[in-house]
Design a protein around this motif. Structure first.
Motif, PDB file in Angstrom:
ATOM      1  N   PRO A  86      62.006 -31.801 -20.360  1.00  0.00           N
ATOM      2  CA  PRO A  86      63.004 -30.808 -20.779  1.00  0.00           C
ATOM      3  C   PRO A  86      62.555 -29.902 -21.911  1.00  0.00           C
ATOM      4  O   PRO A  86      62.889 -28.712 -21.913  1.00  0.00           O
ATOM      5  CB  PRO A  86      64.196 -31.675 -21.221  1.00  0.00           C
ATOM      6  CG  PRO A  86      63.940 -33.035 -20.662  1.00  0.00           C
ATOM      7  CD  PRO A  86      62.466 -33.168 -20.589  1.00  0.00           C
ATOM      8  N   GLU A  87      61.839 -30.433 -22.886  1.00  0.00           N
ATOM      9  CA  GLU A  87      61.550 -29.699 -24.118  1.00  0.00           C
ATOM     10  C   GLU A  87      60.164 -29.069 -24.048  1.00  0.00           C
ATOM     11  O   GLU A  87      59.157 -29.778 -24.045  1.00  0.00           O
ATOM     12  CB  GLU A  87      61.652 -30.626 -25.322  1.00  0.00           C
ATOM     13  CG  GLU A  87      61.320 -29.985 -26.664  1.00  0.00           C
ATOM     14  CD  GLU A  87      62.093 -28.690 -26.895  1.00  0.00           C
ATOM     15  OE1 GLU A  87      61.465 -27.618 -26.907  1.00  0.00           O
ATOM     16  OE2 GLU A  87      63.337 -28.770 -27.041  1.00  0.00           O
ATOM     17  N   PRO A  88      60.072 -27.728 -24.035  1.00  0.00           N
ATOM     18  CA  PRO A  88      58.764 -27.080 -23.946  1.00  0.00           C
ATOM     19  C   PRO A  88      58.005 -26.994 -25.266  1.00  0.00           C
ATOM     20  O   PRO A  88      56.832 -26.633 -25.261  1.00  0.00           O
ATOM     21  CB  PRO A  88      59.115 -25.674 -23.440  1.00  0.00           C
ATOM     22  CG  PRO A  88      60.505 -25.430 -23.943  1.00  0.00           C
ATOM     23  CD  PRO A  88      61.194 -26.764 -23.928  1.00  0.00           C
ATOM     24  N   GLN A  89      58.644 -27.317 -26.406  1.00  0.00           N
ATOM     25  CA  GLN A  89      57.996 -27.207 -27.715  1.00  0.00           C
ATOM     26  C   GLN A  89      57.966 -28.588 -28.388  1.00  0.00           C
ATOM     27  O   GLN A  89      59.003 -29.090 -28.826  1.00  0.00           O
ATOM     28  CB  GLN A  89      58.761 -26.229 -28.605  1.00  0.00           C
ATOM     29  CG  GLN A  89      58.758 -24.793 -28.097  1.00  0.00           C
ATOM     30  CD  GLN A  89      59.536 -23.871 -29.030  1.00  0.00           C
ATOM     31  OE1 GLN A  89      60.673 -23.520 -28.752  1.00  0.00           O
ATOM     32  NE2 GLN A  89      58.908 -23.485 -30.132  1.00  0.00           N
ATOM     33  N   PRO A  90      56.792 -29.195 -28.526  1.00  0.00           N
ATOM     34  CA  PRO A  90      56.721 -30.557 -29.064  1.00  0.00           C
ATOM     35  C   PRO A  90      57.176 -30.690 -30.511  1.00  0.00           C
ATOM     36  O   PRO A  90      57.541 -31.788 -30.937  1.00  0.00           O
ATOM     37  CB  PRO A  90      55.237 -30.917 -28.921  1.00  0.00           C
ATOM     38  CG  PRO A  90      54.524 -29.610 -28.814  1.00  0.00           C
ATOM     39  CD  PRO A  90      55.468 -28.687 -28.125  1.00  0.00           C
ATOM     40  N   GLU A  91      57.183 -29.589 -31.275  1.00  0.00           N
ATOM     41  CA  GLU A  91      57.619 -29.663 -32.672  1.00  0.00           C
ATOM     42  C   GLU A  91      59.138 -29.598 -32.815  1.00  0.00           C
ATOM     43  O   GLU A  91      59.676 -29.706 -33.919  1.00  0.00           O
ATOM     44  CB  GLU A  91      56.970 -28.539 -33.484  1.00  0.00           C
ATOM     45  CG  GLU A  91      57.508 -27.141 -33.206  1.00  0.00           C
ATOM     46  CD  GLU A  91      56.907 -26.462 -31.983  1.00  0.00           C
ATOM     47  OE1 GLU A  91      57.080 -25.230 -31.861  1.00  0.00           O
ATOM     48  OE2 GLU A  91      56.266 -27.149 -31.156  1.00  0.00           O
ATOM     49  N   VAL A  92      59.842 -29.442 -31.711  1.00  0.00           N
ATOM     50  CA  VAL A  92      61.292 -29.283 -31.731  1.00  0.00           C
ATOM     51  C   VAL A  92      61.984 -30.620 -31.465  1.00  0.00           C
ATOM     52  O   VAL A  92      61.621 -31.361 -30.545  1.00  0.00           O
ATOM     53  CB  VAL A  92      61.728 -28.234 -30.686  1.00  0.00           C
ATOM     54  CG1 VAL A  92      63.243 -28.236 -30.494  1.00  0.00           C
ATOM     55  CG2 VAL A  92      61.258 -26.846 -31.117  1.00  0.00           C
ATOM     56  N   GLU A  93      62.982 -30.927 -32.291  1.00  0.00           N
ATOM     57  CA  GLU A  93      63.822 -32.102 -32.095  1.00  0.00           C
ATOM     58  C   GLU A  93      65.087 -31.681 -31.353  1.00  0.00           C
ATOM     59  O   GLU A  93      65.405 -30.493 -31.270  1.00  0.00           O
ATOM     60  CB  GLU A  93      64.200 -32.719 -33.447  1.00  0.00           C
ATOM     61  CG  GLU A  93      65.004 -31.777 -34.339  1.00  0.00           C
ATOM     62  CD  GLU A  93      64.981 -32.164 -35.810  1.00  0.00           C
ATOM     63  OE1 GLU A  93      64.395 -33.191 -36.146  1.00  0.00           O
ATOM     64  OE2 GLU A  93      65.553 -31.406 -36.615  1.00  0.00           O
TER      65      GLU A  93
END
Length: 273
Positions: A86-93
């Motif tokens: 789901p999350e394309p940006q690993p730095e995003v929580e």
């Protein structure tokens, strides 16, 4: 112990009939934005490439003259739909809060079933997937924030349900104003909180809060009027509003039933200059 009889407003995407007038409208100012449930219709939904059988209403994104710390979406997922990445940006929580339906969340190898009131904090760089494993379409909120890393502070995953949280009364309110907190507010590893705020009929915020935290607020049930800057805005289930930093705010819950909303705020970090 009897489970609370909480309700969770969902989005009705059906277009209004041609005979309707503009009974309610969105408000966009430099201090706040109001998106009432009446304007969250089919034609303003988006599709996301990471998801199947899913459409999304994007309620907030970082934008000039708007709230800048977070994105907030409501996703509607059809049975069998969902995402393995789901999350394309690993730095995003992320923080998920289910309004309706049944979802299976696999988070760092552990499987959880989330129904109405279910929530999950997803740490940055986590491996996770989410699918609608129920018989009907389901909706959930998805808060996304770029995590502000601090050495020695690592947030852990949290999974639970609103029905199992003990509301914490605000001091001096006789329990008429309370907050349900999925995340421990004293744990500095977390730089965002998502809580559920409850007002009993007649309760209020008796001063104009003015603070650095931005807010995203979605009405889960009940009615109230909110003071935003110099304006009083009437709110009902399914309405949404976002607040910029330092927007003065207060609330009065006139009844007849309790007023509950889902609240985002950014916390626990030094100001970057």
């Amino acid at each position: 112990m009897t489970a609370p009889d909480y309700t969770y407003a969902t989005i009705d995407p059906t277009l209004p009939p041609q005979t309707d007038s503009l009974g309610s409208a969105a408000i966009v100012t430099e201090a706040y934005t109001v998106i009432p449930h009446s304007v969250m219709r089919d034609i303003v939904a988006s599709f996301l490439p990471e998801w199947t059988g899913t459409r999304a209403w994007i309620l907030n994104r970082p934008i000039a003259s708007g709230a800048t710390t977070f994105a907030q979406l409501v996703l509607e997922v059809q049975p069998g739909g969902g995402s393995d990445a789901p999350e394309p940006q690993p730095e995003v929580e992320g923080f998920l809060f289910v309004l309706s339906g049944e979802f299976t969340l696999v988070l760092d190898g552990e499987t959880h079933v989330l129904t109405a009131g279910g929530f999950a904090f997803v740490p940055p760089a986590a491996t996770w997937s989410l699918h609608n494993t129920g018989a009907e379409a389901g909706q959930f909120h998805w808060f996304r924030k770029r995590h502000e890393f601090v050495a020695g502070l690592t947030p852990a995953a949290i999974v639970g349900n609103d029905h199992d949280l003990e509301p914490i009364p605000m001091a001096g309110t006789d329990g008429k104003w309370s907050t349900s907190r999925p995340i421990d507010p004293t744990d500095l590893a977390y730089d965002m909180h998502v809580t559920v705020v409850t007002f009993e009929p007649g309760a209020k915020i008796p001063f104009l809060e003015t603070h650095v935290m931005e807010h995203g607020i979605y009405v889960l049930e009940g009615n109230a009027v909110y003071r935003l800057n110099d304006d009083w805005v009437e709110l009902q289930p399914g309405d949404y509003f976002s607040l910029r930093a330092f927007c003065p705010q207060a609330c009065y819950a006139g009844g007849p039933g309790r007023f509950r909303y889902l609240l985002y705020k950014d916390v626990n970090r030094q100001i970057t200059l």
